[in-house]
Design a protein around this motif. Structure first.
Motif, PDB file in Angstrom:
ATOM      1  N   ARG A   1       0.815  -1.216   0.000  1.00 11.87           N
ATOM      2  CA  ARG A   1       0.000   0.000   0.000  1.00 11.87           C
ATOM      3  C   ARG A   1       0.852   1.272   0.000  1.00 11.87           C
ATOM      4  NH1 ARG A   1      -2.040  -2.364   4.829  1.00 11.87           N
ATOM      5  NH2 ARG A   1      -0.961  -1.699   6.718  1.00 11.87           N
ATOM      6  N   HIS A   2       2.183   1.113   0.177  1.00  9.99           N
ATOM      7  CA  HIS A   2       3.060   2.282   0.072  1.00  9.99           C
ATOM      8  C   HIS A   2       3.857   2.270  -1.232  1.00  9.99           C
ATOM      9  CE1 HIS A   2       1.972   3.585   4.003  1.00  9.99           C
ATOM     10  NE2 HIS A   2       2.331   2.438   4.542  1.00  9.99           N
TER      11      HIS A   2
ATOM     12  N   VAL B   1      -3.627   5.483   3.192  1.00 13.64           N
ATOM     13  CA  VAL B   1      -3.548   5.805   1.761  1.00 13.64           C
ATOM     14  C   VAL B   1      -4.191   7.164   1.497  1.00 13.64           C
ATOM     15  CG1 VAL B   1      -4.202   5.066  -0.551  1.00 13.64           C
ATOM     16  CG2 VAL B   1      -3.546   3.360   1.157  1.00 13.64           C
TER      17      VAL B   1
ATOM     18  N   ASP C   1      -7.152   1.825   4.453  1.00 12.40           N
ATOM     19  CA  ASP C   1      -7.388   2.901   3.484  1.00 12.40           C
ATOM     20  C   ASP C   1      -7.157   4.283   4.082  1.00 12.40           C
ATOM     21  OD1 ASP C   1      -9.785   2.216   5.009  1.00 12.40           O
ATOM     22  OD2 ASP C   1     -10.746   3.804   3.844  1.00 12.40           O
TER      23      ASP C   1
END
Length: 255
Positions: A61-62, A98, A95
């Motif tokens: 997610r990064h 993000v 989420d």
């Protein structure tokens, strides 16, 4: 999320901060600073997610697009750790981190460009350039010391703010009033650059010799001041240019 709640030691936090200094080392056209961000926060993710599956998901997610000013990115790196700790404790969903990055990277990039590139660096350079007649080559050393003193202090400060405040980081950055401080720095830089130009003009005029040389140097300074007033009054640039060229021709006749 089966991961137990783990805290980040000061050593891990320090490693993340030091790694964030290399944010742009793996810059790429597709994800820009995404690899640098993943590299920076990896020691913390490794600590927070002992399970391989959770660790891979956290790293993934990064690896999405990420691009901001490399100095103020420290605030986002700190904020990422803040959110990742909450995610590891099951207090929020992935989420959130993000969305946190996506919301802040643009505004902080503009803020960092305006303060560091357009204010701090020119102002520090102008101050040190004005000190060249006194310090000679040591003025370059002074520039590196002064600029990096402010640069590293702000990076560390933003990192701690992001780490401790998370989303409320925005309020702290707003209170810091970096645009206002940048405007003051630009004024200092302009004053120092003007003083240096005046000193150079007079010194060159005196060194050149000749009856009218000092007057010519003073005329150059006066022309600079008049040009500033004309530009401020929205006089077209080509008019100012022709005026300067005409005066230069007249002055050249006396050399």
């Amino acid at each position: 999320m089966s991961t137990p709640a783990l805290s980040l030691s000061w050593w891990v936090l320090l490693r993340v901060f030091m790694r964030s200094l290399f944010l742009q080392a793996s810059w790429n056209p597709q994800g820009m600073q995404n690899l640098g961000l993943a590299y920076a926060v990896y020691p913390a993710l490794e600590r927070l997610y002992p399970e391989q599956r959770d660790l891979e998901a956290a790293v993934r997610r990064h690896l999405v697009f990420f691009n901001t000013h490399p100095y103020v990115a420290a605030a986002i790196v700190g904020g990422v750790l803040h959110h990742e700790q909450r995610i590891a404790r099951g207090e929020e969903t992935p989420d959130k981190v993000v969305a946190f990055k996506a919301a802040l990277m643009g505004p902080l990039a503009a803020l960092g460009d305006g303060f560091f590139w357009l204010s701090l660096k020119p102002a520090t350079g102008a101050v040190c350039a004005a000190l060249v007649p006194v310090l000679a080559a040591w003025a370059a050393v002074l520039f590196l010391v002064l600029y990096n003193l402010v640069h590293f202090w702000l990076r560390a400060r933003l990192y701690v703010l992001g780490l401790s405040m998370g989303d409320r980081l925005v309020e702290a950055v707003a209170r810091a009033n970096l645009p206002g401080r940048g405007a003051k720095l630009r004024s200092v830089g302009a004053a120092c650059a003007g003083g240096l130009a005046a000193w150079l003009a007079v010194d060159f005029g005196l060194s050149a010799g000749g009856r009218f040389a000092p007057l010519l140097s003073m005329g150059c300074l006066a022309l600079g001041a008049v040009s500033y007033v004309l530009v401020a009054r929205r006089v077209p640039g080509y008019v100012v240019l022709y005026l300067a060229a005409g005066l230069a021709c007249v002055a050249g006749a006396f050399l």
